[in-house]
Design a protein around this motif. Sequence first.
Motif, mmCIF file in Angstrom:
data_model
loop_
_atom_site.group_PDB
_atom_site.id
_atom_site.type_symbol
_atom_site.label_atom_id
_atom_site.label_comp_id
_atom_site.label_asym_id
_atom_site.label_seq_id
_atom_site.Cartn_x
_atom_site.Cartn_y
_atom_site.Cartn_z
ATOM 1 N N UNK A 1 0.811 -1.184 0.000
ATOM 2 C CA UNK A 1 0.000 0.000 0.000
ATOM 3 C C UNK A 1 0.866 1.264 0.000
ATOM 4 N N UNK A 2 1.938 1.269 0.778
ATOM 5 C CA UNK A 2 2.835 2.427 0.840
ATOM 6 C C UNK A 2 4.203 2.025 0.326
ATOM 7 N N UNK A 3 4.662 2.748 -0.707
ATOM 8 C CA UNK A 3 6.008 2.518 -1.226
ATOM 9 C C UNK A 3 6.978 3.605 -0.782
ATOM 10 N N UNK A 4 6.454 4.823 -0.575
ATOM 11 C CA UNK A 4 7.273 5.958 -0.180
ATOM 12 C C UNK A 4 6.550 6.724 0.920
ATOM 13 N N UNK A 5 7.242 6.896 2.041
ATOM 14 C CA UNK A 5 6.683 7.602 3.190
ATOM 15 C C UNK A 5 7.546 8.825 3.463
ATOM 16 N N UNK A 6 6.882 9.956 3.686
ATOM 17 C CA UNK A 6 7.574 11.211 3.961
ATOM 18 C C UNK A 6 7.350 11.610 5.405
ATOM 19 N N UNK A 7 8.444 11.888 6.099
ATOM 20 C CA UNK A 7 8.386 12.424 7.455
ATOM 21 C C UNK A 7 9.072 13.780 7.465
ATOM 22 N N UNK A 8 8.287 14.865 7.451
ATOM 23 C CA UNK A 8 8.895 16.176 7.633
ATOM 24 C C UNK A 8 9.158 16.389 9.122
ATOM 25 N N UNK A 9 10.269 17.015 9.451
ATOM 26 C CA UNK A 9 10.570 17.307 10.843
ATOM 27 C C UNK A 9 10.888 18.778 10.994
ATOM 28 N N UNK A 10 10.585 19.315 12.172
ATOM 29 C CA UNK A 10 10.857 20.734 12.424
ATOM 30 C C UNK A 10 11.936 20.924 13.480
ATOM 31 N N UNK A 11 12.609 19.866 13.851
ATOM 32 C CA UNK A 11 13.707 19.906 14.822
ATOM 33 C C UNK A 11 13.243 20.298 16.210
ATOM 34 N N UNK A 12 11.954 20.202 16.480
ATOM 35 C CA UNK A 12 11.410 20.546 17.790
ATOM 36 C C UNK A 12 11.387 19.316 18.684
ATOM 37 N N UNK A 13 11.414 19.554 19.976
ATOM 38 C CA UNK A 13 11.223 18.459 20.932
ATOM 39 C C UNK A 13 9.807 17.923 20.752
ATOM 40 N N UNK A 14 9.630 16.659 20.991
ATOM 41 C CA UNK A 14 8.305 16.079 20.892
ATOM 42 C C UNK A 14 8.004 15.444 19.548
ATOM 43 N N UNK A 15 8.987 15.426 18.648
ATOM 44 C CA UNK A 15 8.746 14.782 17.354
ATOM 45 C C UNK A 15 9.103 13.294 17.378
ATOM 46 N N UNK A 16 9.606 12.833 18.513
ATOM 47 C CA UNK A 16 10.055 11.449 18.600
ATOM 48 C C UNK A 16 8.945 10.452 18.261
ATOM 49 N N UNK A 17 7.722 10.710 18.726
ATOM 50 C CA UNK A 17 6.624 9.786 18.456
ATOM 51 C C UNK A 17 6.307 9.722 16.969
ATOM 52 N N UNK A 18 6.369 10.848 16.279
ATOM 53 C CA UNK A 18 6.130 10.858 14.838
ATOM 54 C C UNK A 18 7.239 10.094 14.111
ATOM 55 N N UNK A 19 8.468 10.286 14.559
ATOM 56 C CA UNK A 19 9.600 9.571 13.957
ATOM 57 C C UNK A 19 9.423 8.067 14.152
#
Length: 149
Positions: A1-19
Motif C-alpha cells: 500500500x505504501x512505497x514511499x513515506x515522507x516524514x517532515x521534521x521541524x527539529x522541535x522536541x516532541x517529534x520522537x513519536x512521529x519519527x
Amino acid sequence: MYDRILLPTDAEKGTEQAIEHAIAVADHADAELHLLYVVDSDVYGSYTGDEYVHEFEGLESALEQEGEDALEAAAESAREAGLESKTVVRHGSPHEEIIDYAEEGDVDLIVMGSKERSGEYRRLLGSVTDRVARLASRPVTIVKTPVEE
C-alpha cells in the motif's frame, strides 16, 4: 500500500513519536523513508541579522544546520531499526515545500507530528501540520504529542 513515506521534521522536541511511527510504518510496509526539513524562508528573510551572533555565517545557515542535525538524528533512528532513509533540506514556506516534495516524489503517505495543545491555543494559531493536512492531496497521518501546559 505504501512505497514511499515522507516524514517532515521541524527539529522541535516532541517529534520522537512521529519519527517512531513513520519508521514503524515504513518497516511494516517495506517502504522508502524520506526525511525532510524545511528552512523557513519567512524566518530568515524577515530578519536583518544586525545583532545575530552564531558560530555559522547567519541565521539561514544556523537554521539549515539545525535541520541537518534533526535529520541525522531521525536517520540514525531509522538505521537502528534496520532502515535506510533519504534526507533532504529545502528552503521556502514549510507547508508548501512539504506538499511539493510529496508530489514530486510521488509519496504515498505523509507522517507529521503535532503538539497537542488546548483548544484556545489551536483556535488562535494554525500550524504547518494543519495546513498540510488540509491542502495535501495525499494521505496525512498526524501523530500527536502531549505538551505540558
